[in-house]
Design a protein around this motif. Structure first.
Motif, short mmCIF file in Angstrom:
data_model
loop_
_atom_site.label_atom_id
_atom_site.label_comp_id
_atom_site.label_asym_id
_atom_site.label_seq_id
_atom_site.Cartn_x
_atom_site.Cartn_y
_atom_site.Cartn_z
N ALA A 182 3.06 8.05 -7.46
CA ALA A 182 3.00 7.41 -8.95
C ALA A 182 4.50 6.80 -8.94
O ALA A 182 4.60 5.58 -9.57
CB ALA A 182 2.92 8.43 -9.99
N THR A 183 5.58 7.27 -8.63
CA THR A 183 6.79 6.73 -8.85
C THR A 183 6.99 5.50 -7.97
O THR A 183 7.57 4.42 -8.36
CB THR A 183 7.85 7.73 -8.24
N GLN A 184 6.48 5.68 -6.59
CA GLN A 184 6.81 4.38 -5.61
C GLN A 184 5.97 3.35 -6.33
O GLN A 184 6.37 2.04 -6.35
CB GLN A 184 6.26 4.88 -4.37
N VAL A 185 4.52 3.49 -6.74
CA VAL A 185 3.94 2.11 -7.27
C VAL A 185 4.36 1.59 -8.75
O VAL A 185 4.45 0.51 -8.88
CB VAL A 185 2.27 2.67 -7.75
N GLN A 186 5.11 2.65 -9.32
CA GLN A 186 5.96 1.92 -10.54
C GLN A 186 6.85 1.16 -10.32
O GLN A 186 7.25 0.43 -11.01
CB GLN A 186 6.19 3.32 -11.41
N LYS A 187 7.43 1.54 -9.00
CA LYS A 187 8.56 0.95 -8.79
C LYS A 187 8.60 -0.41 -8.15
O LYS A 187 9.14 -1.71 -8.15
CB LYS A 187 9.66 1.77 -7.92
N LEU A 188 7.38 -0.36 -7.16
CA LEU A 188 7.10 -1.57 -6.35
C LEU A 188 6.11 -2.60 -6.92
O LEU A 188 4.98 -2.35 -7.14
CB LEU A 188 6.67 -1.04 -5.12
N VAL A 244 0.83 -1.12 -0.10
CA VAL A 244 0.20 0.13 0.00
C VAL A 244 0.86 1.15 0.22
O VAL A 244 1.66 1.24 0.67
CB VAL A 244 -0.86 -0.04 1.35
N VAL A 245 0.70 2.07 -0.77
CA VAL A 245 1.51 3.49 -0.99
C VAL A 245 0.35 4.66 -0.90
O VAL A 245 -0.64 4.62 -1.21
CB VAL A 245 2.16 3.60 -2.38
N LEU A 288 -5.62 11.34 -11.89
CA LEU A 288 -5.61 10.69 -12.94
C LEU A 288 -4.39 10.80 -14.15
O LEU A 288 -3.93 9.98 -14.62
CB LEU A 288 -6.98 10.92 -13.80
N ALA A 289 -4.05 12.27 -14.21
CA ALA A 289 -3.19 12.46 -15.22
C ALA A 289 -1.83 11.71 -14.86
O ALA A 289 -1.03 11.50 -15.99
CB ALA A 289 -3.00 14.24 -15.20
N TYR A 290 -1.60 11.73 -13.66
CA TYR A 290 -0.36 10.97 -13.29
C TYR A 290 -0.17 9.65 -13.68
O TYR A 290 0.88 9.06 -13.95
CB TYR A 290 -0.09 11.20 -11.80
N ALA A 291 -1.26 9.04 -13.67
CA ALA A 291 -1.23 7.57 -13.85
C ALA A 291 -1.03 7.42 -15.45
O ALA A 291 -0.38 6.52 -15.93
CB ALA A 291 -2.62 7.01 -13.43
N ILE A 292 -1.68 8.40 -16.12
CA ILE A 292 -1.49 8.39 -17.78
C ILE A 292 -0.18 8.51 -18.09
O ILE A 292 0.31 7.96 -19.15
CB ILE A 292 -2.79 9.58 -18.36
N GLU A 293 0.30 9.77 -17.67
CA GLU A 293 1.67 10.12 -17.94
C GLU A 293 2.69 8.84 -17.46
O GLU A 293 3.55 9.09 -18.53
CB GLU A 293 2.02 11.47 -17.08
N ILE A 348 2.94 2.82 2.83
CA ILE A 348 4.38 3.47 2.51
C ILE A 348 4.04 4.93 2.10
O ILE A 348 3.37 5.21 1.00
CB ILE A 348 5.23 2.73 1.50
N GLY A 349 4.60 5.81 2.79
CA GLY A 349 4.35 7.24 2.53
C GLY A 349 5.33 7.74 1.24
O GLY A 349 6.44 7.39 1.21
N ALA A 350 4.72 8.69 0.34
CA ALA A 350 5.42 9.38 -0.68
C ALA A 350 4.96 10.64 -0.66
O ALA A 350 3.58 10.84 -0.71
CB ALA A 350 5.30 8.57 -1.87
#
Length: 380
Positions: free
Chosen positions: A239-245, A190-191, A254-259, A230-232
């Motif tokens: 977005a960076t943490q989910v992409q990494k973990l 969980v992030v 929404l725009a950050y998930a799309i980007e 996990i805090g970010a």
């Protein structure tokens, strides 16, 4: 899919450009007026002019929400092209920081995805206006190998995950609404946000609306005592943490998930339908609120009725003082707000934000007309 791909390309170019400008300390969307801690640069206050700027250039400094940052970055760039004499610097530090900075009058405007509470407004010296700009969707984005799209989540599952009670991806609460999906027997990572955040406010307002357990144990706000995760910092950080973990889940605009080319879940709404976040479904969520908009614009639009309403939707606001003390800056700010609420709205859809409903936009323009400088109307 072609339309979404073009939006992804556009968002990637825009955000990359914005980051370059910020890193260089210049450009209309950078954080020149503030340091990394969100403090205004020396020589700049809410009522004064910016030291180091020429007499021909009006510099406006703002800080706050990361939720609308892709759109605000675009707005500030486009407005500077139209008005080279106005430079707008913005630090994307989170809604909590934006509220703190505007309350302290170390910026000319704040930005927040959560309206200020009565308690917060009581600490403000002067009348502070909430000017709505656009609406957006908070999405559950995930990194789940083998599940590239189409994951469905119920309100009960989302609350259970963030309460720390649903710990595995193949938990029956998730598996039962995802038949045929190969969900792993893996721990859910969980992030969540670590900073004061309007995105968090929208998300926790939603959780409080759909889960009495969440409402009673955790509650809603820009910052909460998280049961797990996990805090970010910022939408960018989540977005960076989910992409990494691997096997992770987080909430972002929404725009950050799309980007970042990341999948996001369909969420079951009050009508019982699994809805994909989009301009149309956010607009559907706002329909009821638009008809009953309070005069101060402080309203949440989570868990709204409607067959096609996306349930984790929200307005975002610019926070400005009704009475300005620097008339040059005040005039520049009012003129920008008028442009943002008219021509600026045309940029919203391409960046995956829903423009304001017509009646709300007119109410916002009327509010801008009430802004004064030392008690005298700015707009004649």
């Amino acid at each position: 899919m072609a339309k979404r791909s073009m939006r992804r390309i556009w968002l990637a170019v825009l955000l990359a450009g914005a980051l370059v400008l910020t890193a260089c300390g210049g450009g209309s969307s950078g954080g020149q007026g503030q340091d990394q801690g969100g403090q205004a640069a020396a020589g700049t206050d809410q009522g004064g002019s910016s030291s180091g700027s020429s007499s021909q250039t009006v510099v406006l400094n703002g800080a706050g929400a990361t939720f609308p940052y892709p759109l605000y970055s675009k707005w500030f760039d486009e407005y500077h092209k139209l008005r080279p004499d106005v430079q707008i610097n913005y630090q994307s530090i989170g809604s909590g920081g934006g509220k703190q900075q505007i309350t302290a009058k170390t910026v000319d405007f704040g930005a927040s995805d959560g309206p200020m509470s009565d308690e917060e407004l009581a600490k403000v010296q002067g009348e502070l206006l909430h000017i709505p700009t656009v609406m957006g969707a908070v999405v559950l984005t995930y990194n789940l190998p083998g599940v590239e799209s189409g994951l469905k989540l119920t309100p009960e599952a989302i609350a259970g995950i963030y309460l720390g009670k649903i710990k595995k991806w193949n938990d029956p609460a998730i598996a039962s609404v995802n038949p045929g999906v190969n969900l792993p027997d893996a721990d859910i990572v969980v992030v969540r946000r670590s900073d004061g955040s309007g995105t968090t406010n929208i998300f926790t307002q939603y959780l409080s609306a759909v889960s009495s357990e969440w409402k009673n144990q955790v509650g809603a706000g820009t910052s909460v005592d998280w049961p797990t995760g996990i805090g970010a910092k910022g939408n960018e950080g989540v977005a960076t943490q989910v992409q990494k973990l691997k096997n992770s889940i987080g909430y972002v605009e929404l725009a950050y998930a799309i980007e970042n080319n990341m999948p996001y879940a369909l969420v079951k709404n009050r009508a019982g339908n699994f809805v994909e976040p989009s301009i149309e479904t956010v607009t559907a969520a706002a329909a009821g609120a638009a008809a009953n908009m309070p005069a101060d614009f402080r309203i949440f639009i989570v868990d709204q009725p409607g067959e096609n309403a996306y349930p984790i939707s929200g307005f975002t606001w610019l926070l400005v003082y009704k009475d300005q003390t620097d008339c040059t800056k005040g005039k520049a700010l009012v003129e920008f707000l008028q442009w943002a609420l008219t021509e600026g709205e045309s940029y919203a859809a391409d960046l995956l934000y829903a423009p304001l409903p017509d009646n709300v936009k007119q109410m916002a323009l009327d509010a801008v007309k009430t802004i004064t400088c030392n008690g005298q109307p700015i707009l004649q």
